[in-house]
Design a protein around this motif. Structure first.
Motif, mmCIF file in Angstrom:
data_model
loop_
_atom_site.group_PDB
_atom_site.id
_atom_site.type_symbol
_atom_site.label_atom_id
_atom_site.label_comp_id
_atom_site.label_asym_id
_atom_site.label_seq_id
_atom_site.Cartn_x
_atom_site.Cartn_y
_atom_site.Cartn_z
ATOM 1 N N SER A 204 0.871 -1.171 0.000
ATOM 2 C CA SER A 204 0.000 0.000 0.000
ATOM 3 C C SER A 204 0.910 1.223 0.000
ATOM 4 O O SER A 204 2.092 1.115 0.316
ATOM 5 C CB SER A 204 -0.939 -0.005 1.211
ATOM 6 O OG SER A 204 -0.215 0.214 2.391
ATOM 7 N N SER B 4 1.182 3.542 2.094
ATOM 8 C CA SER B 4 1.715 3.889 3.411
ATOM 9 C C SER B 4 2.625 2.805 3.994
ATOM 10 O O SER B 4 3.590 3.117 4.687
ATOM 11 C CB SER B 4 0.570 4.179 4.381
ATOM 12 O OG SER B 4 -0.237 3.016 4.501
ATOM 13 N N SER B 5 2.321 1.531 3.728
ATOM 14 C CA SER B 5 3.156 0.467 4.299
ATOM 15 C C SER B 5 3.110 -0.776 3.416
ATOM 16 O O SER B 5 2.155 -0.999 2.687
ATOM 17 C CB SER B 5 2.689 0.114 5.711
ATOM 18 O OG SER B 5 1.427 -0.525 5.649
#
Length: 187
Positions: free
Chosen positions: A61, A63-64
């Motif tokens: 994703s 973000s991570s």
């Protein structure tokens, strides 16, 4: 008075004795030289024979990113010596970007005279928190390094123990699409 014949026999006997002692010394030196060349302590060798994976999950994703994998590594230790190599407890570590992501202990054991011992290890890998992880996962390949160090002794003629430490460092690529470890190169 001394007889000439008995003096001559005595001299011949002492000459024979000297030749026998000299021949025994030469034979003993030759035997020691052969024994030293045969029993010279050599460093055992360790390498990865194969590495596979049957369980890889990954999540990316913005973000991570994360991944989990189970890797099966087959390690071989070859003992070229004419005596047993006994190693202490050790471990196999797998690293990603110089961060340890998995480790499995290896119990102490022995490698017989001039034999190869195969060790099968299952290592669970868990992703670290690094910035480059999402890019590597998206590329479909993850560059990994496996490392193992075996410290032990080679018993030399049951008289003396010679310490030996062998190390293995292998670079490999974990392929997310085919679920295999590729391009294994050991040093």
């Amino acid at each position: 008075m001394y007889d000439n014949k008995s003096l001559h026999k005595q001299q011949r006997g002492s000459a024979r004795c000297f030749v026998c002692v000299l021949a025994s010394f030469v034979i003993l030196c030759a035997l020691l030289l052969v024994l030293a060349s045969i029993t010279r302590v050599r460093e055992p060798r360790v390498k990865i024979r194969s590495a596979t994976s049957n369980h890889i999950t990954h999540h990316t994703s913005p973000s991570s990113s994360s991944f989990n994998a189970t890797v099966f590594i087959s390690i071989s230790i070859y003992n070229p010596n004419f005596d047993v190599f006994a190693y202490k407890n050790s471990s196999v570590s797998v690293l990603y970007a110089d961060v340890k992501i998995g480790e499995r202990p290896i119990s102490s054991d022995k490698v017989s005279i001039r034999r190869m011992k195969e060790i099968n290890v299952t290592v669970d890998l868990r992703s670290p928190d690094t910035a480059n992880l999402s890019g590597d996962i998206n590329s479909g390949r993850l560059n990994l390094t496996s490392y193992a160090k075996f410290s032990g002794i080679v018993r030399f003629l049951k008289i003396m123990n010679v310490k030996q430490t062998i190390q293995m460092a292998c670079a490999m690529k974990l392929n997310f699409t085919s679920h295999v470890l590729q391009d294994i190169q050991c040093q």
